[in-house]
Design a protein around this motif. Structure first.
Motif, PDB file in Angstrom:
ATOM      1  N   ARG A  21      33.924  73.218  47.844  1.00 10.50           N
ATOM      2  CA  ARG A  21      32.950  72.659  47.016  1.00 10.50           C
ATOM      3  C   ARG A  21      33.608  71.737  46.115  1.00 10.50           C
ATOM      4  O   ARG A  21      34.768  71.983  45.636  1.00 10.50           O
ATOM      5  CB  ARG A  21      32.338  73.927  46.449  1.00 10.50           C
ATOM      6  CG  ARG A  21      31.283  73.449  45.380  1.00 10.50           C
ATOM      7  CD  ARG A  21      30.528  74.796  44.862  1.00 10.50           C
ATOM      8  NE  ARG A  21      29.920  75.757  46.280  1.00 10.50           N
ATOM      9  CZ  ARG A  21      29.589  76.763  45.897  1.00 10.50           C
ATOM     10  NH1 ARG A  21      29.808  77.621  44.751  1.00 10.50           N
ATOM     11  NH2 ARG A  21      28.942  77.297  47.166  1.00 10.50           N
ATOM     12  N   LEU A  22      33.017  70.757  45.838  1.00 10.90           N
ATOM     13  CA  LEU A  22      33.117  69.675  44.674  1.00 10.90           C
ATOM     14  C   LEU A  22      32.687  70.111  43.453  1.00 10.90           C
ATOM     15  O   LEU A  22      31.556  70.181  43.170  1.00 10.90           O
ATOM     16  CB  LEU A  22      32.699  68.581  45.169  1.00 10.90           C
ATOM     17  CG  LEU A  22      33.127  67.222  44.107  1.00 10.90           C
ATOM     18  CD1 LEU A  22      34.573  67.086  44.108  1.00 10.90           C
ATOM     19  CD2 LEU A  22      32.543  65.911  44.634  1.00 10.90           C
ATOM     20  N   MET A  23      33.578  70.715  42.574  1.00  9.52           N
ATOM     21  CA  MET A  23      33.330  71.206  41.141  1.00  9.52           C
ATOM     22  C   MET A  23      33.380  70.082  40.129  1.00  9.52           C
ATOM     23  O   MET A  23      34.456  69.724  39.498  1.00  9.52           O
ATOM     24  CB  MET A  23      34.623  72.168  40.808  1.00  9.52           C
ATOM     25  CG  MET A  23      34.762  73.249  41.926  1.00  9.52           C
ATOM     26  SD  MET A  23      33.534  74.529  42.288  1.00  9.52           S
ATOM     27  CE  MET A  23      33.565  75.472  40.710  1.00  9.52           C
ATOM     28  N   LEU A  24      32.007  69.755  40.043  1.00  5.75           N
ATOM     29  CA  LEU A  24      31.764  68.696  38.912  1.00  5.75           C
ATOM     30  C   LEU A  24      30.753  69.419  38.082  1.00  5.75           C
ATOM     31  O   LEU A  24      30.139  68.318  37.320  1.00  5.75           O
ATOM     32  CB  LEU A  24      31.052  67.566  39.690  1.00  5.75           C
ATOM     33  CG  LEU A  24      31.872  66.817  40.808  1.00  5.75           C
ATOM     34  CD1 LEU A  24      31.081  65.452  41.028  1.00  5.75           C
ATOM     35  CD2 LEU A  24      33.281  66.243  40.298  1.00  5.75           C
ATOM     36  N   GLY A  25      31.129  70.465  37.613  1.00  8.71           N
ATOM     37  CA  GLY A  25      30.268  71.188  36.424  1.00  8.71           C
ATOM     38  C   GLY A  25      31.444  70.905  35.239  1.00  8.71           C
ATOM     39  O   GLY A  25      32.418  70.313  35.266  1.00  8.71           O
ATOM     40  N   PRO A  26      30.850  71.586  33.904  1.00 12.05           N
ATOM     41  CA  PRO A  26      31.680  71.579  32.838  1.00 12.05           C
ATOM     42  C   PRO A  26      33.179  72.171  33.028  1.00 12.05           C
ATOM     43  O   PRO A  26      33.800  72.275  32.042  1.00 12.05           O
ATOM     44  CB  PRO A  26      30.847  71.819  31.826  1.00 12.05           C
ATOM     45  CG  PRO A  26      29.802  72.819  32.247  1.00 12.05           C
ATOM     46  CD  PRO A  26      29.873  72.258  33.731  1.00 12.05           C
ATOM     47  N   GLY A  27      33.483  72.751  33.981  1.00 11.51           N
ATOM     48  CA  GLY A  27      34.607  73.487  34.332  1.00 11.51           C
ATOM     49  C   GLY A  27      34.296  74.922  35.109  1.00 11.51           C
ATOM     50  O   GLY A  27      33.250  75.520  34.776  1.00 11.51           O
ATOM     51  N   LYS A 316      22.942  72.689  47.474  1.00 11.32           N
ATOM     52  CA  LYS A 316      22.648  72.951  48.780  1.00 11.32           C
ATOM     53  C   LYS A 316      22.863  71.893  49.775  1.00 11.32           C
ATOM     54  O   LYS A 316      23.293  71.934  50.952  1.00 11.32           O
ATOM     55  CB  LYS A 316      21.342  73.650  48.906  1.00 11.32           C
ATOM     56  CG  LYS A 316      20.688  73.810  50.359  1.00 11.32           C
ATOM     57  CD  LYS A 316      19.412  74.379  50.342  1.00 11.32           C
ATOM     58  CE  LYS A 316      18.908  74.875  51.786  1.00 11.32           C
ATOM     59  NZ  LYS A 316      17.419  75.330  51.748  1.00 11.32           N
ATOM     60  N   THR A 317      22.618  70.767  49.157  1.00 15.79           N
ATOM     61  CA  THR A 317      22.287  69.486  50.161  1.00 15.79           C
ATOM     62  C   THR A 317      24.151  68.895  50.073  1.00 15.79           C
ATOM     63  O   THR A 317      24.266  68.231  51.235  1.00 15.79           O
ATOM     64  CB  THR A 317      21.406  68.394  49.924  1.00 15.79           C
ATOM     65  OG1 THR A 317      20.268  69.349  49.609  1.00 15.79           O
ATOM     66  CG2 THR A 317      21.197  67.491  50.670  1.00 15.79           C
ATOM     67  N   TYR A 318      24.620  68.852  49.183  1.00 15.57           N
ATOM     68  CA  TYR A 318      25.867  68.073  48.925  1.00 15.57           C
ATOM     69  C   TYR A 318      27.311  68.657  48.602  1.00 15.57           C
ATOM     70  O   TYR A 318      28.136  68.170  48.732  1.00 15.57           O
ATOM     71  CB  TYR A 318      25.594  66.991  47.875  1.00 15.57           C
ATOM     72  CG  TYR A 318      24.513  66.011  48.145  1.00 15.57           C
ATOM     73  CD1 TYR A 318      25.370  64.888  48.995  1.00 15.57           C
ATOM     74  CD2 TYR A 318      23.353  65.992  47.943  1.00 15.57           C
ATOM     75  CE1 TYR A 318      23.939  63.731  49.133  1.00 15.57           C
ATOM     76  CE2 TYR A 318      22.352  64.945  48.381  1.00 15.57           C
ATOM     77  CZ  TYR A 318      22.921  63.759  48.891  1.00 15.57           C
ATOM     78  OH  TYR A 318      21.909  62.673  49.349  1.00 15.57           O
ATOM     79  N   ASN A 319      26.710  70.072  48.564  1.00 22.21           N
ATOM     80  CA  ASN A 319      27.916  70.939  48.187  1.00 22.21           C
ATOM     81  C   ASN A 319      28.833  70.625  46.912  1.00 22.21           C
ATOM     82  O   ASN A 319      30.034  70.484  46.667  1.00 22.21           O
ATOM     83  CB  ASN A 319      29.073  71.087  49.480  1.00 22.21           C
ATOM     84  CG  ASN A 319      29.714  72.559  49.587  1.00 22.21           C
ATOM     85  OD1 ASN A 319      29.062  73.513  48.716  1.00 22.21           O
ATOM     86  ND2 ASN A 319      30.670  72.481  50.331  1.00 22.21           N
ATOM     87  N   ILE A 320      27.992  70.016  46.151  1.00 20.67           N
ATOM     88  CA  ILE A 320      28.274  69.652  44.720  1.00 20.67           C
ATOM     89  C   ILE A 320      28.114  70.545  43.569  1.00 20.67           C
ATOM     90  O   ILE A 320      26.803  70.655  43.516  1.00 20.67           O
ATOM     91  CB  ILE A 320      28.234  68.112  44.304  1.00 20.67           C
ATOM     92  CG1 ILE A 320      28.674  67.116  45.533  1.00 20.67           C
ATOM     93  CG2 ILE A 320      28.523  67.478  43.034  1.00 20.67           C
ATOM     94  CD1 ILE A 320      28.319  65.718  45.255  1.00 20.67           C
ATOM     95  N   GLU A 321      28.786  71.039  42.707  1.00 21.43           N
ATOM     96  CA  GLU A 321      28.335  71.740  41.514  1.00 21.43           C
ATOM     97  C   GLU A 321      28.385  71.093  40.273  1.00 21.43           C
ATOM     98  O   GLU A 321      29.110  70.495  39.905  1.00 21.43           O
ATOM     99  CB  GLU A 321      29.248  72.922  41.357  1.00 21.43           C
ATOM    100  CG  GLU A 321      28.760  73.894  40.110  1.00 21.43           C
ATOM    101  CD  GLU A 321      29.770  75.077  40.108  1.00 21.43           C
ATOM    102  OE1 GLU A 321      30.386  75.130  39.145  1.00 21.43           O
ATOM    103  OE2 GLU A 321      29.965  75.838  41.089  1.00 21.43           O
ATOM    104  N   ILE A 322      27.089  70.679  39.894  1.00 25.37           N
ATOM    105  CA  ILE A 322      26.946  70.459  38.629  1.00 25.37           C
ATOM    106  C   ILE A 322      25.981  71.675  37.806  1.00 25.37           C
ATOM    107  O   ILE A 322      25.739  72.554  38.416  1.00 25.37           O
ATOM    108  CB  ILE A 322      26.052  69.130  38.304  1.00 25.37           C
ATOM    109  CG1 ILE A 322      24.796  69.209  38.856  1.00 25.37           C
ATOM    110  CG2 ILE A 322      26.913  68.061  39.043  1.00 25.37           C
ATOM    111  CD1 ILE A 322      23.756  67.839  38.532  1.00 25.37           C
TER     112      ILE A 322
END
Length: 367
Positions: A21-27, A316-322
């Protein structure tokens, strides 16, 4: 047949599948292979701790003798700073949980997305002034110049939380008169959570090591921790050596990159990201461009949309977490973190594409 009545859990008898997963949240942010591999090295004690200390001194821009990594998350370092610098009955501004220690709390409030002026800070009567340098819930980077001088003028310690900002925007302990500062390992440093760099000035040490009462926590008592990190014969606890390896490697990467280069890159990339957001018609939560935190961008939640649906669709669609906002920005913003190895133009393009797609497919209320 086993006589045990608690049987081995079925979930532990098979591998645990961890999704990429690409972790692009605040951490936390993603951990590079180099840092992850460092944690698999054989156990070693004092030599690695000395290198970690030197790396923290570089990242913090300090020559403070009492510089180390707390065995725990950023909140452990926060407690360490507070429990050691305050005694029962003393005033502290502005942290919510000081009643647990018996200290008096003075809460200073500003609008979400705003920051304090030095003139306003000067009116506060306290023995410790606690400031968050990079506020990940609102996306504000707070100016720190001149605050150390103000605090020292009134015999007050200046305590800074730089968990979300260190390595991504300028801060220099010695030059700015900061007495205590801490950060976390899992943001710009890209190390696994669980170690928290912290440093104490000579002024802070004078107060800490001449207390009338003992700190309420043995585990976070600096009279023990300072000796432990000084590598004498006093045993305090078994440190998370594998995590220290990861922290050491992350500090090595920062040293190789160059601190000033890291600051410049995060700033330039944040501006590139902000430009893309504005071209999409999205609004940034922090209006003052000079107060925008380069590592965590807060976007005004698009009117008519449920922010949870947007973040869920992107996951769900991009596997990116914001993520959405927390605290003062809850329900108001979307948070995107671009920290350390995650701060790349390729990731900016990915999240811009994901946001544009989410706005096309998520339900928009007409109300």
């Amino acid at each position: 047949m086993s006589s045990l009545f608690v049987l081995p859990p079925e979930c532990l008898l098979q591998p645990f599948p961890v999704p990429q997963r690409l972790m692009l949240g605040p951490g936390p942010s993603n951990v590079p292979t180099r840092i992850a591999a460092a944690g698999a090295q054989p156990m070693l004690g004092p030599p690695i701790m000395n290198q970690v200390k030197s790396g923290i001194q570089y990242a913090f821009q300090t020559r403070n003798r009492v510089t180390l990594a707390v065995s725990g998350p950023g909140h452990a370092a926060m407690d360490c700073a507070i429990f050691n610098s305050l005694e029962p009955g003393e005033n502290e501004s502005c942290q919510w949980h000081m009643w647990r220690e018996g200290a008096k709390m003075n809460t200073v409030v500003t609008s979400a997305g705003g920051y304090f002026t030095n003139e306003g800070i000067e009116q506060i009567n306290t023995v410790v002034f606690f400031l968050t340098h990079g506020e990940s819930s609102t996306g504000v980077v707070h100016p720190t110049d001149g605050i150390g001088d103000l605090c020292h003028k009134y015999n007050c310690l200046f305590l800074v939380d730089s968990v979300a900002a260190l390595g991504g925007t300028p801060i220099c302990i010695d030059e700015q008169g900061i007495d205590i500062m801490y950060t976390g390992s899992q943001k710009v440093l890209n190390a696994p959570p669980g170690t928290a760099p912290i440093s104490f000035s000579e002024r802070a040490c004078q107060k800490i090591f001449n207390r009338r009462t003992k700190p309420i926590s043995y585990f976070l008592d600096m009279s023990w921790l300072a000796n432990y990190w000084g590598c004498d014969d006093n045993f305090h606890h078994t440190g998370p050596v594998s995590s220290f390896y990861g922290l050491r490697e992350s500090l090595a990467i920062l040293a190789e990159t160059g601190l000033e280069n890291s600051w410049k890159w995060h700033k330039a990339l944040a501006e590139y990201f902000h430009k893309g957001l504005e071209e999409m018609g999205l609004k940034l939560f922090v209006q003052d461009t000079n107060a925008r935190l380069p590592t965590v961008t807060t976007i005004v939640a698009p009117p008519g949309y449920d922010w949870r649906e947007i973040t869920g669709y992107i996951m769900k669609t991009y596997n990116i977490e914001i993520s959405g906002g927390i605290g003062p920005s809850a329900g108001m913003v979307l948070c995107v973190g671009l920290m350390g190895c995650n701060s790349s133009k390729a990731n900016v393009e990915k999240v811009l594409e994901a946001l544009a797609d989410a706005l096309k497919h998520c339900h928009k209320s007409r109300v």
